[in-house]
Motif scaffolding. Sequence first.
Motif, short mmCIF file in Angstrom:
data_model
loop_
_atom_site.label_atom_id
_atom_site.label_comp_id
_atom_site.label_asym_id
_atom_site.label_seq_id
_atom_site.Cartn_x
_atom_site.Cartn_y
_atom_site.Cartn_z
N PHE A 140 0.83 -1.20 0.00
CA PHE A 140 0.00 0.00 0.00
C PHE A 140 0.86 1.26 0.00
CE2 PHE A 140 -2.01 3.40 2.45
CZ PHE A 140 -3.12 3.65 1.64
N ILE A 141 1.88 1.29 0.84
CA ILE A 141 2.75 2.46 0.93
C ILE A 141 3.53 2.65 -0.37
CG2 ILE A 141 4.74 3.44 2.15
CD1 ILE A 141 3.55 2.25 4.71
N GLU A 142 3.94 1.54 -1.00
CA GLU A 142 4.59 1.65 -2.31
C GLU A 142 3.63 2.25 -3.34
OE1 GLU A 142 6.12 -2.14 -3.51
OE2 GLU A 142 7.54 -2.21 -1.84
N GLU A 143 2.38 1.84 -3.27
CA GLU A 143 1.38 2.37 -4.21
C GLU A 143 1.16 3.86 -3.99
OE1 GLU A 143 -3.21 1.45 -5.61
OE2 GLU A 143 -2.24 0.13 -4.17
N VAL A 144 1.19 4.29 -2.74
CA VAL A 144 1.08 5.72 -2.45
C VAL A 144 2.24 6.46 -3.10
CG1 VAL A 144 1.15 7.47 -0.62
CG2 VAL A 144 -0.23 5.42 -0.31
N LEU A 154 -5.03 15.48 -5.44
CA LEU A 154 -5.89 15.57 -4.26
C LEU A 154 -6.91 14.44 -4.22
CD1 LEU A 154 -6.50 19.43 -4.18
CD2 LEU A 154 -5.03 18.09 -2.67
N HIS A 155 -7.47 14.12 -5.37
CA HIS A 155 -8.44 13.02 -5.45
C HIS A 155 -7.77 11.68 -5.09
CE1 HIS A 155 -11.90 10.73 -6.73
NE2 HIS A 155 -11.13 10.03 -7.54
N THR A 156 -6.56 11.47 -5.60
CA THR A 156 -5.83 10.24 -5.31
C THR A 156 -5.48 10.15 -3.82
OG1 THR A 156 -4.89 10.31 -7.53
CG2 THR A 156 -3.79 8.90 -5.93
N LEU A 157 -5.06 11.25 -3.24
CA LEU A 157 -4.75 11.26 -1.81
C LEU A 157 -6.00 10.96 -0.97
CD1 LEU A 157 -2.28 14.27 -1.52
CD2 LEU A 157 -1.78 11.86 -1.09
N GLU A 158 -7.13 11.46 -1.39
CA GLU A 158 -8.39 11.19 -0.69
C GLU A 158 -8.72 9.70 -0.73
OE1 GLU A 158 -11.31 12.13 1.78
OE2 GLU A 158 -10.02 13.68 0.93
N ILE A 159 -8.52 9.09 -1.87
CA ILE A 159 -8.76 7.65 -2.00
C ILE A 159 -7.81 6.87 -1.09
CG2 ILE A 159 -8.56 5.68 -3.59
CD1 ILE A 159 -9.56 7.60 -5.80
N PHE A 160 -6.54 7.25 -1.06
CA PHE A 160 -5.58 6.57 -0.21
C PHE A 160 -5.91 6.75 1.27
CE2 PHE A 160 -2.38 6.74 -3.82
CZ PHE A 160 -2.47 5.38 -4.07
N LYS A 161 -6.34 7.93 1.65
CA LYS A 161 -6.72 8.16 3.05
C LYS A 161 -7.87 7.25 3.45
CE LYS A 161 -7.51 12.54 3.17
NZ LYS A 161 -7.81 13.91 3.58
N ASN A 162 -8.86 7.11 2.58
CA ASN A 162 -10.00 6.24 2.88
C ASN A 162 -9.58 4.78 2.99
OD1 ASN A 162 -11.73 8.42 2.94
ND2 ASN A 162 -12.27 8.22 0.78
N ARG A 163 -8.71 4.34 2.08
CA ARG A 163 -8.22 2.96 2.15
C ARG A 163 -7.41 2.73 3.42
NH1 ARG A 163 -5.19 1.51 -3.18
NH2 ARG A 163 -4.60 -0.27 -1.90
N LEU A 164 -6.60 3.71 3.78
CA LEU A 164 -5.78 3.57 4.98
C LEU A 164 -6.62 3.54 6.25
CD1 LEU A 164 -2.92 3.24 5.99
CD2 LEU A 164 -2.67 5.72 5.99
N GLU A 165 -7.70 4.28 6.27
CA GLU A 165 -8.61 4.22 7.42
C GLU A 165 -9.16 2.81 7.60
OE1 GLU A 165 -11.65 7.15 6.83
OE2 GLU A 165 -10.27 8.82 7.10
#
Length: 171
Positions: A110-114, A127-138
């Motif tokens: 996951f961190i590599e994908e980020v 910003l949209h990609t970061l929002e998706i990553f934040k939701n997945r990380l939650e």
Amino acid sequence: MIKFIGVLLIVSGGMLLGHYFAEKNLIRIHILEEFEQALQYIYGEIEYAALDIGEIFGSLAVRSRYCGGFWAYMYNRLLENNGGDLYSIWLDGLDNSTWAMYLLYEDKLFIEEVGKNTGSLDRQSQLHTLEIFKNRLEGIISAARSEYKGKAKVCHAVGAAAGIFISVLLV
């Protein structure tokens, strides 16, 4: 008396080993939470301050407890600008990080994908990609928290049982 002290040391060693593995899972949760805060910080700095990604990494290096060395490495490598792309620098930093040993294989992926999707798109896409990553990380963090409770009990019980078993074998 010496046998009693030996048994006490073996049992306490087993219990401490169980506590170590339980604590290792807790550190994983703390690292993931810190990474989530870093994603939120990156999102805010891109959206409101429009800072360069290198400057953001420099700020994160100061703010982070576990991942500070990683962010400092990223910041320094981007300052050197030896022609490497951000993703290859990200992978090098992740490979050299001491905190990565606490993460699961899936967490590292996951961190590599980020890192693969950071800093390479236009501002709105980023910003949209970061929002998706934040939701997945939650979701990853909530799953890790729910697993921790059960794993911690098992680690403590197995550690104590192993210490008792070994001491019975030796006595």
